[in-house]
Design a protein around this motif. Structure first.
Motif, PDB file in Angstrom:
ATOM      1  N   LEU A 106       0.807  -1.213   0.000  1.00 61.95           N
ATOM      2  CA  LEU A 106       0.000   0.000   0.000  1.00 61.95           C
ATOM      3  C   LEU A 106       0.845   1.270   0.000  1.00 61.95           C
ATOM      4  O   LEU A 106       0.390   2.314  -0.468  1.00 61.95           O
ATOM      5  CB  LEU A 106      -0.949   0.022   1.200  1.00 61.95           C
ATOM      6  N   LEU A 107       2.064   1.205   0.515  1.00 65.31           N
ATOM      7  CA  LEU A 107       2.918   2.390   0.551  1.00 65.31           C
ATOM      8  C   LEU A 107       3.985   2.355  -0.542  1.00 65.31           C
ATOM      9  O   LEU A 107       4.975   3.092  -0.480  1.00 65.31           O
ATOM     10  CB  LEU A 107       3.579   2.518   1.933  1.00 65.31           C
ATOM     11  N   ASP A 108       3.763   1.536  -1.552  1.00 63.85           N
ATOM     12  CA  ASP A 108       4.678   1.423  -2.690  1.00 63.85           C
ATOM     13  C   ASP A 108       4.107   2.203  -3.865  1.00 63.85           C
ATOM     14  O   ASP A 108       3.081   1.823  -4.444  1.00 63.85           O
ATOM     15  CB  ASP A 108       4.850  -0.054  -3.046  1.00 63.85           C
ATOM     16  N   GLY A 109       4.762   3.260  -4.230  1.00 63.86           N
ATOM     17  CA  GLY A 109       4.244   4.132  -5.278  1.00 63.86           C
ATOM     18  C   GLY A 109       4.093   3.464  -6.629  1.00 63.86           C
ATOM     19  O   GLY A 109       3.264   3.888  -7.440  1.00 63.86           O
ATOM     20  N   SER A 110       4.857   2.437  -6.878  1.00 67.46           N
ATOM     21  CA  SER A 110       4.781   1.749  -8.171  1.00 67.46           C
ATOM     22  C   SER A 110       3.452   1.021  -8.358  1.00 67.46           C
ATOM     23  O   SER A 110       3.121   0.606  -9.466  1.00 67.46           O
ATOM     24  CB  SER A 110       5.935   0.755  -8.315  1.00 67.46           C
ATOM     25  N   GLN A 111       2.691   0.884  -7.281  1.00 67.11           N
ATOM     26  CA  GLN A 111       1.410   0.183  -7.342  1.00 67.11           C
ATOM     27  C   GLN A 111       0.265   1.073  -7.807  1.00 67.11           C
ATOM     28  O   GLN A 111      -0.825   0.581  -8.068  1.00 67.11           O
ATOM     29  CB  GLN A 111       1.065  -0.366  -5.952  1.00 67.11           C
ATOM     30  N   TYR A 112       0.518   2.362  -7.894  1.00 63.51           N
ATOM     31  CA  TYR A 112      -0.560   3.318  -8.165  1.00 63.51           C
ATOM     32  C   TYR A 112      -0.439   3.907  -9.565  1.00 63.51           C
ATOM     33  O   TYR A 112       0.637   4.354  -9.973  1.00 63.51           O
ATOM     34  CB  TYR A 112      -0.545   4.438  -7.126  1.00 63.51           C
ATOM     35  N   GLY A 113      -1.557   3.942 -10.252  1.00 63.20           N
ATOM     36  CA  GLY A 113      -1.555   4.431 -11.619  1.00 63.20           C
ATOM     37  C   GLY A 113      -2.064   5.840 -11.786  1.00 63.20           C
ATOM     38  O   GLY A 113      -1.866   6.456 -12.837  1.00 63.20           O
ATOM     39  N   TYR A 114      -2.702   6.376 -10.742  1.00 65.30           N
ATOM     40  CA  TYR A 114      -3.281   7.707 -10.846  1.00 65.30           C
ATOM     41  C   TYR A 114      -2.719   8.599  -9.750  1.00 65.30           C
ATOM     42  O   TYR A 114      -2.675   8.200  -8.577  1.00 65.30           O
ATOM     43  CB  TYR A 114      -4.810   7.630 -10.733  1.00 65.30           C
ATOM     44  N   TRP A 115      -2.321   9.801 -10.139  1.00 65.73           N
ATOM     45  CA  TRP A 115      -1.651  10.716  -9.239  1.00 65.73           C
ATOM     46  C   TRP A 115      -2.220  12.133  -9.374  1.00 65.73           C
ATOM     47  O   TRP A 115      -2.616  12.554 -10.464  1.00 65.73           O
ATOM     48  CB  TRP A 115      -0.154  10.756  -9.535  1.00 65.73           C
ATOM     49  N   GLY A 116      -2.187  12.854  -8.267  1.00 66.58           N
ATOM     50  CA  GLY A 116      -2.519  14.265  -8.303  1.00 66.58           C
ATOM     51  C   GLY A 116      -1.294  15.092  -8.633  1.00 66.58           C
ATOM     52  O   GLY A 116      -0.198  14.557  -8.824  1.00 66.58           O
ATOM     53  N   GLN A 117      -1.487  16.395  -8.665  1.00 68.66           N
ATOM     54  CA  GLN A 117      -0.408  17.302  -9.064  1.00 68.66           C
ATOM     55  C   GLN A 117       0.502  17.679  -7.902  1.00 68.66           C
ATOM     56  O   GLN A 117       1.580  18.240  -8.106  1.00 68.66           O
ATOM     57  CB  GLN A 117      -0.991  18.578  -9.698  1.00 68.66           C
ATOM     58  N   GLY A 118       0.055  17.410  -6.676  1.00 70.38           N
ATOM     59  CA  GLY A 118       0.878  17.685  -5.498  1.00 70.38           C
ATOM     60  C   GLY A 118       0.531  18.997  -4.827  1.00 70.38           C
ATOM     61  O   GLY A 118       0.042  19.932  -5.465  1.00 70.38           O
ATOM     62  N   THR A 119       0.794  19.046  -3.530  1.00 71.10           N
ATOM     63  CA  THR A 119       0.615  20.268  -2.758  1.00 71.10           C
ATOM     64  C   THR A 119       1.806  20.421  -1.820  1.00 71.10           C
ATOM     65  O   THR A 119       2.246  19.457  -1.200  1.00 71.10           O
ATOM     66  CB  THR A 119      -0.718  20.244  -1.975  1.00 71.10           C
ATOM     67  N   GLN A 120       2.346  21.630  -1.747  1.00 74.81           N
ATOM     68  CA  GLN A 120       3.565  21.871  -0.977  1.00 74.81           C
ATOM     69  C   GLN A 120       3.243  22.009   0.505  1.00 74.81           C
ATOM     70  O   GLN A 120       2.330  22.739   0.897  1.00 74.81           O
ATOM     71  CB  GLN A 120       4.251  23.150  -1.459  1.00 74.81           C
ATOM     72  N   VAL A 121       4.029  21.324   1.321  1.00 73.09           N
ATOM     73  CA  VAL A 121       3.971  21.475   2.778  1.00 73.09           C
ATOM     74  C   VAL A 121       5.354  21.894   3.248  1.00 73.09           C
ATOM     75  O   VAL A 121       6.346  21.221   2.956  1.00 73.09           O
ATOM     76  CB  VAL A 121       3.556  20.158   3.463  1.00 73.09           C
ATOM     77  N   THR A 122       5.421  23.012   3.953  1.00 77.38           N
ATOM     78  CA  THR A 122       6.685  23.528   4.451  1.00 77.38           C
ATOM     79  C   THR A 122       6.586  23.734   5.951  1.00 77.38           C
ATOM     80  O   THR A 122       5.664  24.396   6.427  1.00 77.38           O
ATOM     81  CB  THR A 122       7.045  24.856   3.771  1.00 77.38           C
ATOM     82  N   VAL A 123       7.530  23.161   6.683  1.00 85.58           N
ATOM     83  CA  VAL A 123       7.542  23.270   8.143  1.00 85.58           C
ATOM     84  C   VAL A 123       8.821  23.973   8.552  1.00 85.58           C
ATOM     85  O   VAL A 123       9.922  23.472   8.319  1.00 85.58           O
ATOM     86  CB  VAL A 123       7.454  21.894   8.810  1.00 85.58           C
TER      87      VAL A 123
END
Length: 125
Positions: A106-123
């Motif tokens: 479930l935490l392996d990115g190669s298993q997923y075919g659909y992705w969003g564009q991303g959102t930046q998180v800065t701490v």
């Protein structure tokens, strides 16, 4: 066509909280496994949290106890509640979806075919 749109990133001080969301369209939401990944500059993509189509969740050790993944099926939306944020959590956060993902991956990115564009998180420290 499957589309994933993230929102809710931002900048916070160390110890603060954020709750990015991911809204899905173009498919029957409840039949897909969903996950959050992140990628910091110069680092590999990392699986952060995932929720399978039965509602079971998995977390990376680095965020366990601080992050909570959840979803609102009526809104086709997934959330990532992030508490006690640390500077090392700074990254672009992506949501991902796929119908066929093994529980052990479930935490392996190669298993997923659909992705969003991303959102930046800065701490900030």
């Amino acid at each position: 066509q499957v589309q994933l749109v993230e929102s809710g990133g931002g900048s916070v001080q160390s110890g603060g909280s954020l709750r990015p969301s991911c809204t899905a369209s173009g498919y029957t939401y409840v039949t897909y496994n969903m996950a959050w990944f992140r990628q910091a500059p110069g680092k590999e993509r990392e699986g952060v949290a995932a929720i399978d189509l039965y509602g079971y969740t998995r977390y990376a050790d680095s965020v366990s106890g601080r992050f909570t993944i959840s979803q609102n099926n009526a809104k086709n939306t997934m959330y990532l509640q992030m508490n006690n944020l640390k500077p090392e959590d700074t990254a672009i956060y992506y949501c991902a979806a796929d119908r066929n993902v093994r529980w052990t991956r479930l935490l392996d990115g190669s298993q997923y075919g659909y992705w969003g564009q991303g959102t930046q998180v800065t701490v900030a420290s």
